[in-house]
Design an enzyme around this catalytic site. Structure first.
Site, PDB file in Angstrom:
ATOM      1  N   LEU A  38       0.832  -1.206   0.000  1.00 49.04           N
ATOM      2  CA  LEU A  38       0.000   0.000   0.000  1.00 49.04           C
ATOM      3  C   LEU A  38       0.869   1.261   0.000  1.00 49.04           C
ATOM      4  O   LEU A  38       2.039   1.218   0.390  1.00 49.04           O
ATOM      5  CB  LEU A  38      -0.883   0.024   1.259  1.00 49.04           C
ATOM      6  CG  LEU A  38      -1.974  -1.039   1.365  1.00 49.04           C
ATOM      7  CD1 LEU A  38      -2.624  -0.968   2.750  1.00 49.04           C
ATOM      8  CD2 LEU A  38      -3.020  -0.862   0.265  1.00 49.04           C
ATOM      9  N   SER A  39       0.263   2.368  -0.380  1.00 42.22           N
ATOM     10  CA  SER A  39       0.934   3.653  -0.248  1.00 42.22           C
ATOM     11  C   SER A  39       1.280   3.859   1.233  1.00 42.22           C
ATOM     12  O   SER A  39       0.442   3.626   2.102  1.00 42.22           O
ATOM     13  CB  SER A  39      -0.003   4.767  -0.731  1.00 42.22           C
ATOM     14  OG  SER A  39       0.631   6.013  -0.591  1.00 42.22           O
ATOM     15  N   GLY A  40       2.498   4.226   1.527  1.00 43.60           N
ATOM     16  CA  GLY A  40       2.922   4.422   2.911  1.00 43.60           C
ATOM     17  C   GLY A  40       3.438   3.156   3.590  1.00 43.60           C
ATOM     18  O   GLY A  40       3.811   3.180   4.761  1.00 43.60           O
ATOM     19  N   GLY A  42       6.178   1.647   2.871  1.00 41.82           N
ATOM     20  CA  GLY A  42       7.638   1.733   3.034  1.00 41.82           C
ATOM     21  C   GLY A  42       8.443   1.376   1.790  1.00 41.82           C
ATOM     22  O   GLY A  42       9.663   1.199   1.871  1.00 41.82           O
ATOM     23  N   LYS A  43       7.793   1.290   0.652  1.00 41.57           N
ATOM     24  CA  LYS A  43       8.485   0.870  -0.582  1.00 41.57           C
ATOM     25  C   LYS A  43       9.642   1.811  -0.943  1.00 41.57           C
ATOM     26  O   LYS A  43      10.767   1.371  -1.163  1.00 41.57           O
ATOM     27  CB  LYS A  43       7.490   0.809  -1.763  1.00 41.57           C
ATOM     28  CG  LYS A  43       6.300  -0.112  -1.508  1.00 41.57           C
ATOM     29  CD  LYS A  43       5.327  -0.107  -2.664  1.00 41.57           C
ATOM     30  CE  LYS A  43       4.666   1.243  -2.929  1.00 41.57           C
ATOM     31  NZ  LYS A  43       3.780   1.716  -1.837  1.00 41.57           N
ATOM     32  N   SER A  44       9.361   3.103  -1.018  1.00 38.82           N
ATOM     33  CA  SER A  44      10.402   4.055  -1.425  1.00 38.82           C
ATOM     34  C   SER A  44      11.502   4.130  -0.377  1.00 38.82           C
ATOM     35  O   SER A  44      12.693   4.200  -0.708  1.00 38.82           O
ATOM     36  CB  SER A  44       9.797   5.446  -1.646  1.00 38.82           C
ATOM     37  OG  SER A  44       8.810   5.403  -2.648  1.00 38.82           O
ATOM     38  N   SER A 111       1.777  -1.580  -7.315  1.00 36.76           N
ATOM     39  CA  SER A 111       1.475  -2.769  -8.133  1.00 36.76           C
ATOM     40  C   SER A 111       0.399  -3.632  -7.460  1.00 36.76           C
ATOM     41  O   SER A 111       0.687  -4.736  -7.017  1.00 36.76           O
ATOM     42  CB  SER A 111       2.741  -3.580  -8.438  1.00 36.76           C
ATOM     43  OG  SER A 111       3.663  -3.650  -7.367  1.00 36.76           O
TER      44      SER A 111
HETATM   45  N1  ADP Z   1      10.110  -0.827   8.705  1.00 41.92           N
HETATM   46  C1  ADP Z   1       9.844   0.240   7.922  1.00 41.92           C
HETATM   47  N2  ADP Z   1      10.124   0.162   6.600  1.00 41.92           N
HETATM   48  C2  ADP Z   1       9.848   1.216   5.792  1.00 41.92           C
HETATM   49  N3  ADP Z   1       9.290   2.378   6.202  1.00 41.92           N
HETATM   50  C3  ADP Z   1       8.995   2.501   7.512  1.00 41.92           C
HETATM   51  C4  ADP Z   1       9.233   1.436   8.421  1.00 41.92           C
HETATM   52  N4  ADP Z   1       8.845   1.824   9.651  1.00 41.92           N
HETATM   53  C5  ADP Z   1       8.359   3.076   9.500  1.00 41.92           C
HETATM   54  N5  ADP Z   1       8.443   3.503   8.226  1.00 41.92           N
HETATM   55  C6  ADP Z   1       8.004   4.831   7.718  1.00 41.92           C
HETATM   56  O1  ADP Z   1       6.875   4.645   6.865  1.00 41.92           O
HETATM   57  C7  ADP Z   1       6.860   5.638   5.826  1.00 41.92           C
HETATM   58  C8  ADP Z   1       6.821   4.926   4.472  1.00 41.92           C
HETATM   59  O2  ADP Z   1       6.749   5.889   3.436  1.00 41.92           O
HETATM   60  P1  ADP Z   1       7.206   5.570   1.943  1.00 41.92           P
HETATM   61  O3  ADP Z   1       8.516   4.841   1.936  1.00 41.92           O
HETATM   62  O4  ADP Z   1       7.118   6.840   1.166  1.00 41.92           O
HETATM   63  O5  ADP Z   1       6.047   4.539   1.461  1.00 41.92           O
HETATM   64  P2  ADP Z   1       5.618   4.106   0.002  1.00 41.92           P
HETATM   65  O6  ADP Z   1       6.755   4.403  -0.926  1.00 41.92           O
HETATM   66  O7  ADP Z   1       5.333   2.640   0.145  1.00 41.92           O
HETATM   67  O8  ADP Z   1       4.394   4.893  -0.312  1.00 41.92           O
HETATM   68  C9  ADP Z   1       8.111   6.477   6.003  1.00 41.92           C
HETATM   69  O9  ADP Z   1       7.761   7.637   6.681  1.00 41.92           O
HETATM   70  C10 ADP Z   1       9.032   5.549   6.851  1.00 41.92           C
HETATM   71  O10 ADP Z   1       9.931   6.288   7.641  1.00 41.92           O
HETATM   72 MG    MG Z   2       6.801   5.627  -2.644  1.00 42.68          MG
END
Ligand code: ADP
Ligand code: MG
Length: 199
Positions: A38-40, A42-44, A111
């Site tokens: 999902l968005s958020g 942690g992918k990026s 995806s």
């Molecule tokens: N174990 C973890 N892995 C990745 N992100 C994490 C984790 N724990 C907390 N986070 C936080 O979750 C958020 C994920 O954001 P982001 O990487 O932009 O998500 P996505 O790219 O999936 O939309 C960030 O603020 C990150 O610091």
């Molecule tokens: Mg992202």
């Protein structure tokens, strides 16, 4: 389609330098680590940390981030199921080219459809594809809302938002599942690196 553009009139022109030669030259095994969730979820974040770790270890790398490609390569696409499929197809083809060039690729894309991820695996090649499912619940991702997108999705400012107004089909057989609600970024990174080394 005009006759000249027919696939029947196009044949593969083989190079003299092969993907294997390029990989040997770079002293690495090209792999695509495909982060889905999902968005958020942690992918990026994990893609950038993975790239830093690999780059520091001397690998040649590249990140294909869903948000970034939508500013260029995929700027003509929206978020309908068909456009999402085309988005994944293009990024998978680019990942394949980058792997052929010898690079290690980290792909960070929601995806949401199983069929599209299967297509990506086919395009890239199963032996070069590591599917990493970032399993964080909607509540957790919405609580993080790093870009304020869930808030906009809830107020109807954004349509077809995954998890709110568009489906997410969790992988049934990912190479790795990480619950990023429980694991720290560093823990999650160690899990990805362990899977990477296994390959
Ligand atoms: N174990 C973890 N892995 C990745 N992100 C994490 C984790 N724990 C907390 N986070 C936080 O979750 C958020 C994920 O954001 P982001 O990487 O932009 O998500 P996505 O790219 O999936 O939309 C960030 O603020 C990150 O610091
Ligand atoms: Mg992202």
């Amino acid at each position: 389609m005009d006759q000249g553009a027919s696939p029947l009139n196009i044949s593969w022109h083989h190079g003299i330098v092969t993907p294997t030669t390029r990989a040997i030259r770079l002293r690495q095994k090209p792999i695509t680590v495909w982060f889905t969730g999902l968005s958020g979820s942690g992918k990026s974040t994990l893609a950038t940390h993975l790239e830093l770790a690999l780059c520091t270890a001397g690998h040649a790398t590249f990140i294909l981030d869903g948000d970034n490609v939508r500013k260029g390569l995929c700027r003509d696409l929206g978020f309908s199921a068909n456009d999402r499929t085309e988005n994944i197809r293009r990024v998978a083809e680019v990942a394949r080219l980058m792997n052929d060039a010898g690079l290690v690729v980290a792909a960070a894309l929601i995806s949401p459809y199983s069929q599209d991820r299967a297509m990506a695996r086919d395009i890239i090649g199963p032996e070069r594809f590591i599917e990493v499912y970032l399993d964080a619940s909607l509540a957790v991702c919405e609580g993080r809302d790093p870009k304020g997108l869930y808030r906009k999705a809830r107020t109807g400012e954004i349509h077809e938002f995954t998890g709110v107004s568009s489906p997410y089909q969790p992988p049934e057989n990912p190479d790795l599942t990480i619950n990023t609600a429980n694991a720290s970024v560093q823990d999650a990174m160690q899990m990805v690196l362990a899977e990477f080394v296994k390959r």
